[in-house]
Each structure stands twice: as structure tokens, then as C-alpha cells.
Motif scaffolding. Sequence first.
Motif, PDB file in Angstrom:
ATOM      1  N   PRO A 106      37.518  46.435  51.579  1.00  0.00           N
ATOM      2  CA  PRO A 106      36.767  46.569  52.833  1.00  0.00           C
ATOM      3  C   PRO A 106      35.496  47.404  52.686  1.00  0.00           C
ATOM      4  CG  PRO A 106      39.091  47.074  53.168  1.00  0.00           C
ATOM      5  CD  PRO A 106      38.881  46.955  51.688  1.00  0.00           C
ATOM      6  N   GLN A 107      34.470  47.013  53.411  1.00  0.00           N
ATOM      7  CA  GLN A 107      33.218  47.768  53.485  1.00  0.00           C
ATOM      8  C   GLN A 107      33.225  48.603  54.757  1.00  0.00           C
ATOM      9  OE1 GLN A 107      30.398  47.432  51.091  1.00  0.00           O
ATOM     10  NE2 GLN A 107      32.298  46.880  50.050  1.00  0.00           N
ATOM     11  N   ASN A 108      32.560  49.765  54.711  1.00  0.00           N
ATOM     12  CA  ASN A 108      32.449  50.644  55.877  1.00  0.00           C
ATOM     13  C   ASN A 108      33.827  50.927  56.488  1.00  0.00           C
ATOM     14  OD1 ASN A 108      30.736  52.261  57.449  1.00  0.00           O
ATOM     15  ND2 ASN A 108      30.805  50.778  59.102  1.00  0.00           N
ATOM     16  N   SER A 109      34.775  51.234  55.631  1.00  0.00           N
ATOM     17  CA  SER A 109      36.137  51.570  56.042  1.00  0.00           C
ATOM     18  C   SER A 109      36.152  53.061  56.398  1.00  0.00           C
ATOM     19  CB  SER A 109      37.099  51.265  54.891  1.00  0.00           C
ATOM     20  OG  SER A 109      38.407  51.643  55.229  1.00  0.00           O
ATOM     21  N   CYS A 110      36.104  53.350  57.695  1.00  0.00           N
ATOM     22  CA  CYS A 110      35.935  54.728  58.160  1.00  0.00           C
ATOM     23  C   CYS A 110      37.244  55.311  58.690  1.00  0.00           C
ATOM     24  CB  CYS A 110      34.861  54.787  59.231  1.00  0.00           C
ATOM     25  SG  CYS A 110      33.240  54.275  58.601  1.00  0.00           S
ATOM     26  N   THR A 111      37.454  56.569  58.365  1.00  0.00           N
ATOM     27  CA  THR A 111      38.698  57.263  58.672  1.00  0.00           C
ATOM     28  C   THR A 111      38.409  58.606  59.313  1.00  0.00           C
ATOM     29  OG1 THR A 111      39.747  56.226  56.748  1.00  0.00           O
ATOM     30  CG2 THR A 111      40.808  58.197  57.618  1.00  0.00           C
TER      31      THR A 111
END
Length: 117
Positions: free
Chosen positions: A78-83
Motif C-alpha cells: 500500500p501507498q500512503n498507509s498512514c497510522t
Amino acid sequence: MVSLLAATAAQADTQMSEPQLDALLTGNTVYVATPGGEAPVFYGADGRAAANLPNGVELRGTWALKDGGYCVDWTNGPQNSCTRVVKSATGLAMFDQADDAPRGSVVRIVPGNAEDL
């Protein structure tokens, strides 16, 4: 009395700030408990990220602090997988920033690239 205790417990949960996440993640291997098992994730000081998922998939990419959390662009995922990371009385929980879905909880943190990822 129960509702007061529940409200107090809810208030104890605190989203970690970017400076806190920087200190927690940078240069460390974070072991995350997921529904599939434990996954080590390395967050390099150079912005490199690497993870070995319980199903055998090896993810590689780059990470950066962003929008009160951190984001990873996996070259093979995944791209831009923000947490976002939330601290509570029971530990550190990780949630997807987009939909608030749980991602796992931090089991332990080891300095350096403990798994040679």
C-alpha cells in the motif's frame, strides 16, 4: 459510578504526537501484534521502512511523520498507509488514520534493526 469510571478511562487514551512518535520509532524495530501474528517493523533514521508480516510477506518502503501520525509508502504494498498511535493504560494501539480500523498493538520496541530487515 460506572459511567464516571468509563469516562475517566476514555480520557486516559492519548494519541501520540509527532515528536513522541519520532522518539518511539526512529531507528527502532517495533514488534506489532496483529490478528495474524507478530510483525517486526523497522523505521530507519534515513526514512527507510521494512516489515516482515506473519504471512511471510516482506514489505519495503519509506516512512515519514505526517498529520499527527506516520505514513509509509510501501514499494511492494500500500501507498500512503498512514497510522496513528494511541497510548492507554494497557499499552500502545495502532489505528489506520483514514478509517480508524485497528492495525495492532505494540508488543515491544528494540533499538536498531533487530531483525536485519
